[in-house]
Scaffold this motif. Structure first.
Motif, PDB file in Angstrom:
ATOM      1  N   ASN A 159     -68.951  25.073 -97.245  1.00  0.00           N
ATOM      2  CA  ASN A 159     -69.128  23.672 -97.587  1.00  0.00           C
ATOM      3  C   ASN A 159     -70.490  23.174 -97.156  1.00  0.00           C
ATOM      4  O   ASN A 159     -70.661  22.006 -96.815  1.00  0.00           O
ATOM      5  N   GLY A 160     -71.454  24.061 -97.157  1.00  0.00           N
ATOM      6  CA  GLY A 160     -72.818  23.666 -96.817  1.00  0.00           C
ATOM      7  C   GLY A 160     -72.930  23.208 -95.377  1.00  0.00           C
ATOM      8  O   GLY A 160     -72.492  23.900 -94.469  1.00  0.00           O
ATOM      9  N   ASN A 161     -73.479  22.004 -95.212  1.00  0.00           N
ATOM     10  CA  ASN A 161     -73.693  21.486 -93.866  1.00  0.00           C
ATOM     11  C   ASN A 161     -72.448  20.834 -93.274  1.00  0.00           C
ATOM     12  O   ASN A 161     -72.523  20.218 -92.225  1.00  0.00           O
ATOM     13  N   VAL A 202     -64.174  15.098 -92.919  1.00  0.00           N
ATOM     14  CA  VAL A 202     -65.393  15.896 -93.002  1.00  0.00           C
ATOM     15  C   VAL A 202     -66.151  15.786 -91.685  1.00  0.00           C
ATOM     16  O   VAL A 202     -66.273  14.695 -91.125  1.00  0.00           O
ATOM     17  N   SER A 203     -66.618  16.914 -91.178  1.00  0.00           N
ATOM     18  CA  SER A 203     -67.456  16.863 -89.982  1.00  0.00           C
ATOM     19  C   SER A 203     -68.708  17.688 -90.219  1.00  0.00           C
ATOM     20  O   SER A 203     -68.733  18.569 -91.073  1.00  0.00           O
ATOM     21  N   LEU A 204     -69.734  17.393 -89.460  1.00  0.00           N
ATOM     22  CA  LEU A 204     -71.003  18.112 -89.595  1.00  0.00           C
ATOM     23  C   LEU A 204     -70.844  19.515 -89.031  1.00  0.00           C
ATOM     24  O   LEU A 204     -70.489  19.673 -87.872  1.00  0.00           O
ATOM     25  N   SER A 205     -71.162  20.492 -89.863  1.00  0.00           N
ATOM     26  CA  SER A 205     -71.018  21.846 -89.355  1.00  0.00           C
ATOM     27  C   SER A 205     -72.182  22.197 -88.434  1.00  0.00           C
ATOM     28  O   SER A 205     -72.101  23.136 -87.654  1.00  0.00           O
ATOM     29  N   TRP A 209     -70.601  20.381-101.354  1.00  0.00           N
ATOM     30  CA  TRP A 209     -71.979  20.236-101.843  1.00  0.00           C
ATOM     31  C   TRP A 209     -72.033  20.083-103.353  1.00  0.00           C
ATOM     32  O   TRP A 209     -73.086  19.813-103.917  1.00  0.00           O
ATOM     33  N   GLN A 210     -70.885  20.247-104.029  1.00  0.00           N
ATOM     34  CA  GLN A 210     -70.885  20.026-105.475  1.00  0.00           C
ATOM     35  C   GLN A 210     -70.804  18.543-105.816  1.00  0.00           C
ATOM     36  O   GLN A 210     -71.114  18.142-106.920  1.00  0.00           O
ATOM     37  N   THR A 265     -69.271   8.593 -94.082  1.00  0.00           N
ATOM     38  CA  THR A 265     -69.616   8.476 -95.502  1.00  0.00           C
ATOM     39  C   THR A 265     -69.054   9.647 -96.299  1.00  0.00           C
ATOM     40  O   THR A 265     -68.451   9.468 -97.360  1.00  0.00           O
ATOM     41  N   TRP A 266     -69.262  10.828 -95.761  1.00  0.00           N
ATOM     42  CA  TRP A 266     -68.830  12.011 -96.501  1.00  0.00           C
ATOM     43  C   TRP A 266     -67.316  12.153 -96.498  1.00  0.00           C
ATOM     44  O   TRP A 266     -66.737  12.641 -97.470  1.00  0.00           O
ATOM     45  N   THR A 267     -66.685  11.723 -95.417  1.00  0.00           N
ATOM     46  CA  THR A 267     -65.223  11.768 -95.387  1.00  0.00           C
ATOM     47  C   THR A 267     -64.667  10.874 -96.486  1.00  0.00           C
ATOM     48  O   THR A 267     -63.759  11.257 -97.236  1.00  0.00           O
ATOM     49  N   LYS A 268     -65.262   9.673 -96.585  1.00  0.00           N
ATOM     50  CA  LYS A 268     -64.815   8.738 -97.609  1.00  0.00           C
ATOM     51  C   LYS A 268     -64.978   9.360 -99.008  1.00  0.00           C
ATOM     52  O   LYS A 268     -64.070   9.348 -99.833  1.00  0.00           O
ATOM     53  N   LEU A 269     -66.148   9.932 -99.219  1.00  0.00           N
ATOM     54  CA  LEU A 269     -66.460  10.535-100.517  1.00  0.00           C
ATOM     55  C   LEU A 269     -65.487  11.666-100.830  1.00  0.00           C
ATOM     56  O   LEU A 269     -64.923  11.765-101.922  1.00  0.00           O
TER      57      LEU A 269
END
Lengths: 554, 298
Positions: free
Chosen positions: A237-239, A248-251, A478-479, A535-539
């Motif tokens: 899942n990229g970063n 979602v968490s930052l890898s 990342w898609q 933000t990314w979790t929401k998305l």
């Protein structure tokens, strides 16, 4: 004299203006008009863009497709920046009848009304399309409920036979140790340590490099991020990392990246890490592989190709690389081998210019039939493939042709924009045989003796056999379209990562490591980690809700 | 008269020569390196470590590039384009520059401003594309020549050069009955060779190197220029790599690459640079010559 100049000049200018005005009228007949009833096989002609100027409709498979459907295409090659060309075409209304484009181009074309919605046409003319997409059919729909582009479902039920894991170990290192089972990073560590003690140099007198990576800081993801989630057995899942409740968490600051950095630190302190680990570029790391001096490292299969060709051609087949999935420990379950339900990358959209769009849908619908799949994947029976013992195999004749000339397939085999409608390697047709020629037998037949030998020692047929079972994930994060919000924070975090990771890897001892790691995560937190994750979790949650609704799992 | 050199002069000259030689080597090296890579076997070149001499000599890279027969017609078109384009562009630029350099030209100031303005502001890619399309200039040879006929920057350079020529020259020509065309072509141009040679080189190199207008406006194969064809070979070679990459590592035999993008890039650089290199020596004398010695006595 002066008159001569005047006349000469004005003639020159006149000629140029005239030439510019003439010769531009070029009308293109968009095929004959026919009866729009289903099953119409009368000849009809369209234009479509392609990415290579070598592609031609004068090809045995293309001709068969025309025979079956009446549809033929003229290719308009795009060489250079594809997005730019797409924008220019849209601005000048110059686009071809059928657009071969990427998902990111669709928005603009849709908003400009340049492409037509397809769902009604599919209802009427695309029974195979609906059938093959099955429960994933609704994924084709845009947020406004219309379908603007078509692509293929990924029907693979097993791992593509040519897929390979991302950690590599040189053949002779494994051979020396008696072909041990290497499953974890710790086992790899002991393996390279033992070998390096005995052989600090290669047979050519080069220094052996026990552990390396691809591209140095020029490819930041390959330093620690990609290896970390691979070793943790997580999908790419990229970063980011996605947990079971879709948070979602930052890898870049995850536990697994810490573990992997610790591993690199251990490798470094034992003097086993490539001295140019952070400073080299992609070309340099390829050169190292081609010299046969790298013993192990994180190298996705696509980075190996050229180097291994060079190794084989210089008679060092035993210095090639085994691609193995390595994990942090024996308890880790590997979920890294994944696929998405569809292959939305290069899609087909129909422009408003195209006459009789239903003919194009019928054409695509034919590609979704088993007969169409055989044509676009295998080619023409008798020419490109034959059926032996109930199984499709490529003919020796065709194999020879493509071996001698890599471009032969463009003229004499399945090639062109329609190949994107393939169901994917490792998928089966209704007759129970593989849909694509990339079968285990085929992949095996291309291995060199050294590769065959080492695989035999491990009791495997192809490198893909080392991989865990293929799993389907809804999408990779990342898609999704990157939100503008907090883009800056994410960029800053990447910069901190790039700056701090080398220092942490070079830490002298565990104490210093811990101290620096805390400092690093502190910096990332301060740079707005929480905002980015939210933000990314929401998305992602939004996407997943939509996905569940489309697929009907909720 | 002999000038005695002291120790300081000697050291200065030595250091000066050393420095210039070093500079020469630094400038030349990348080119030599590319030449070596282009003459080396492509698979062997992946191993790196090629600096001045090829390790495994091979002409294969060039052979593969020249296998593309489109290159020949494209090369001819490139030459035509460079010749016609440079010639027309020079004439038009000089005529405009001459007009703008004449103090008696009424709209001189306005036109000067318009031209300078165009150096800083332009319409952007898409409006320009639409303009060319509406002029029906796409898919013609003339799209290479006409839009770039006059370069604002070149006009300014030539105009400044013309302006500093002694006014008396033109006056005396006029007294002898010459009109503006005669003055420009028979008096001014012969004494302006240095600036004309410079601009010729700018324009010619620009035409020779340009591929973008081809990519934007001309999709017909018969209108392809050399740089565009080379660019196609390069992108397609990289595509081949990525295609074989997605088909992955060890099963590449199907995609067996005849050469690598690195080697293709090196060979192409050599191919396109050599013609330009060949032109330089012939142009060089104009840079030195053509100063108007004794044309006028103030």
């Amino acid at each position: 004299m002066k008159k001569t100049y005047v006349i000469l000049l004005s003639l020159c200018l006149m000629a140029s203006v005239l030439a510019a005005c003439g010769g531009s009228k070029e009308s293109k007949q968009d095929g004959t008009s026919g009866n729009p009833a289903a099953g119409d096989k009368s000849p009809i002609h369209y234009t479509i863009d392609v990415l290579s100027s070598k592609e031609t409709w004068d090809n045995n498979v293309s001709k068969k497709l025309t025979e079956q459907t009446g549809v033929s295409f003229d290719y308009v090659p795009i060489v250079g920046d594809r997005s730019q060309k797409m924008d220019l075409w849209l601005a000048g209304e110059d686009y071809p009848d059928v657009l071969y484009l990427q998902p990111r181009h669709i928005g603009k074309y849709r908003d400009a009304g340049a492409i037509i919605p397809l769902e009604d046409l599919i209802d009427q003319y695309g029974p195979n399309i609906k059938k093959k997409f099955g429960k994933y059919y609704n994924l084709l729909k845009d947020t406004d409920g219309h379908i603007y582009s078509l692509y293929s479902p990924n029907l693979a039920t097993e791992t593509s036979a040519n897929k390979e894991a991302n950690f590599i170990i040189r053949y002779d290192v494994l051979k020396e140790a008696g072909y041990p089972e290497v499953k974890t990073l710790d086992q790899l560590y002991t393996l390279i340590q033992d070998y390096y003690q005995k052989h600090p140099k290669t047979e050519d007198g080069e220094n052996n490099i026990p552990f390396s990576g691809y591209g140095g800081s020029a490819e930041p993801g390959f330093l620690t991020n990609n290896p970390s989630f691979t070793a943790a057995g997580l999908p790419d899942n990229g970063n980011f990392l996605v947990d079971s409740d879709n948070t979602v968490s930052l890898s870049l600051v995850s536990d697994s990246i810490k573990k992997y950095t610790q591993f690199l630190n251990k490798v470094f302190n034992a003097g086993l890490l490539d001295k140019e680990f952070f400073t080299m570029n992609a070309e340099m790391s390829q050169a190292k592989l081609a010299q046969g001096s790298v013993m192990a490292g994180f190298f996705p299969a696509w980075t190996l190709g050229d180097s291994e060709t060079a190794l084989r051609s210089s008679g060092k087949g035993d210095k090639q690389y085994a691609s193995l999935p390595l994990l942090f420990d024996e308890q880790t379950v590997d979920h890294n081998n994944t696929k998405t339900p569809t292959n939305s990358n290069n899609n087909w959209a129909i422009s408003k210019k195209a006459k009789h769009p239903e003919r194009i849908i019928e054409f695509i619908d034919f590609l979704f039939s088993d007969e169409g799949q055989k044509l676009i994947n295998w080619g023409v029976e008798g020419e490109n493939y034959e059926v032996k013992d109930g199984k499709r195999v490529r003919t020796d004749d065709y194999l020879k042709k493509i071996k001698e000339n890599p471009d032969a397939g463009i003229k004499d085999g399945p090639s062109g924009p329609y190949t994107v409608f393939s169901f994917g390697n490792g998928s089966l047709l209704d007759d129970g045989d593989y849909a694509t020629p990339l079968t285990k037998d085929y992949v095996k037949s291309n291995y060199d003796p050294d590769t065959k030998e080492i695989l035999a020692k491990y009791g495997k047929e192809v490198w893909a056999d080392f991989l865990p079972k293929l799993e389907t994930v809804p999408a990779y994060i990342w898609q999704l379209n990157e939100p503008e919000e907090h883009k800056l924070e994410l960029k800053r975090i990447s910069q901190i990562y790039l700056k701090e990771i080398p220092k942490i890897v070079f830490a002298k001892d565990d104490q210093e490591f811990e101290k620096m790691w805390t400092g690093y995560t502190g910096q990332v937190d301060a740079a707005g980690r929480q905002k980015v994750e939210e933000t990314w979790t929401k998305l992602w949650k939004g996407y997943m809700d939509q996905y569940d609704q489309s697929v009907g799992t909720k | 008269m002999l000038i005695r050199k002291n120790a300081g002069d000697f050291w200065f000259e030595t250091m000066n020569y050393l420095f210039l030689m070093l500079l020469g080597v630094i400038t030349l090296y990348p080119f030599v390196n590319l030449l070596a890579i282009s003459l080396n076997d492509s698979v062997d070149a992946i191993k790196g470590g090629i600096y001045v001499f090829p390790r495994v000599f091979s002409l294969n890279n060039y052979k593969i590039i020249f296998q593309n027969h489109e290159l020949y017609s494209a090369a001819i078109l490139s030459v035509i384009r460079t010749l016609v384009g440079t010639f027309l562009s020079l004439i038009c630029t000089m005529m405009l520059a001459y007009t703008l350099s004449r103090r008696e030209f009424l709209l001189r100031k306005l036109f000067n401003i318009i031209i300078i303005f165009s150096l800083y502001v332009n319409g952007g890619l898409i409006p320009f594309y639409v303009l060319i399309k509406n002029l029906h200039m796409n898919n013609t040879f003339w799209v290479y020549i006409i839009p770039g006929l006059i370069g604002a920057f070149n006009v300014i350079i030539i105009r400044s050069y013309f302006e500093q020529l002694p006014e008396g020259l033109m006056e005396s020509a006029r007294i002898d009955g010459a009109n503006d065309f005669s003055i420009l072509f028979r008096v001014i141009i012969p004494i302006s060779m240095p600036v004309i040679a410079t601009i010729t080189l700018f324009v010619a190199v620009g035409h020779w190197n340009s591929w973008f207008d081809n990519y934007l406006y001309n999709s017909k194969q018969s209108l392809s220029v050399l740089q565009y064809e080379l660019m196609k070979i390069l992108t397609e070679s990289t595509q081949q790599i990525s295609a074989s990459a997605s088909a992955s590592g060890k099963v590449d035999e199907e995609m067996l690459k005849v050469t690598t993008p690195q080697s293709i890039r090196a060979s192409m650089t050599i191919i396109v640079t050599i013609p330009i290199l060949l032109v330089y020596p012939f142009m060089q004398r104009y840079f030195i010559k053509g100063i108007m010695v004794g044309a006028m006595k103030e």
